[in-house]
Design a protein around this motif. Structure first.
Motif, short mmCIF file in Angstrom:
data_model
loop_
_atom_site.label_atom_id
_atom_site.label_comp_id
_atom_site.label_asym_id
_atom_site.label_seq_id
_atom_site.Cartn_x
_atom_site.Cartn_y
_atom_site.Cartn_z
N GLU A 102 -58.99 56.98 52.20
CA GLU A 102 -57.31 56.76 52.40
C GLU A 102 -56.25 57.54 52.64
O GLU A 102 -55.58 57.62 52.73
N THR B 274 -51.05 52.49 54.11
CA THR B 274 -51.86 52.84 52.93
C THR B 274 -52.04 51.50 52.44
O THR B 274 -52.39 50.91 53.79
N ARG C 99 -52.03 48.35 50.32
CA ARG C 99 -50.99 48.25 49.45
C ARG C 99 -51.48 46.55 49.46
O ARG C 99 -50.99 45.81 50.05
N ASN C 100 -51.74 46.66 48.26
CA ASN C 100 -51.84 44.30 47.77
C ASN C 100 -52.82 43.42 48.90
O ASN C 100 -52.30 42.63 49.54
N LYS D 199 -47.22 53.50 55.79
CA LYS D 199 -46.26 53.53 54.58
C LYS D 199 -45.20 52.96 54.03
O LYS D 199 -44.32 53.66 52.72
N SER E 209 -44.05 49.41 54.48
CA SER E 209 -44.51 48.49 54.11
C SER E 209 -45.01 47.21 54.25
O SER E 209 -45.69 45.98 54.11
#
Length: 127
Positions: A75, A84, A86-87, A93, A96
């Motif tokens: 990470e 990043t 994410r889900n 980042k 999204s």
């Protein structure tokens, strides 16, 4: 068609340059291989974006498209690249915007490729 069995686990699918450092990326062979304890498939794809049978669009910047166990993801390295987790996706980042997927394969699955497509379990990517 060339194929291999992969064990059940969580896998990263996408541009391998997004998650691997230079040393690991430059040690990858074309096709199937091992990076430390992790099996992978690395294919040279000359495209900017490619879609799978689930409708996900992968961003391909480095020509190194493939699948590898998600445990290899660092990470801190992602953060240095303005990325990043994410889900269930590796995403930009700030925006999204999803660039690659993390998929949970609950049983052993087959990974195969030929000149027409890549099959990752039940996920198909037409070339």
């Amino acid at each position: 068609m060339i194929s291999a069995k992969f064990i059940a686990d969580r896998y990263y699918i996408g541009d391998l340059a997004k998650i691997l450092d230079y040393e690991d990326l430059s040690s990858l062979e074309h096709g199937f291989g091992r990076l430390g304890e992790f099996e992978y498939l690395n294919l040279r794809l000359e495209c900017d974006e490619i879609s799978d049978s689930d409708g996900f669009n992968y961003s391909v910047d480095s020509l190194n498209f493939g699948i590898i166990n998600a445990k290899i993801i660092d990470e801190e390295l992602l953060s240095s690249r303005i990325l990043t987790l994410r889900n269930g996706f590796v995403a930009n980042k700030f925006s999204s915007y999803p660039l690659a997927r993390i998929v949970d394969f609950t049983s052993e699955f087959e990974v195969s490729f030929n000149t027409k497509d890549i099959k990752l379990g039940n996920i198909v990517i037409n070339l």
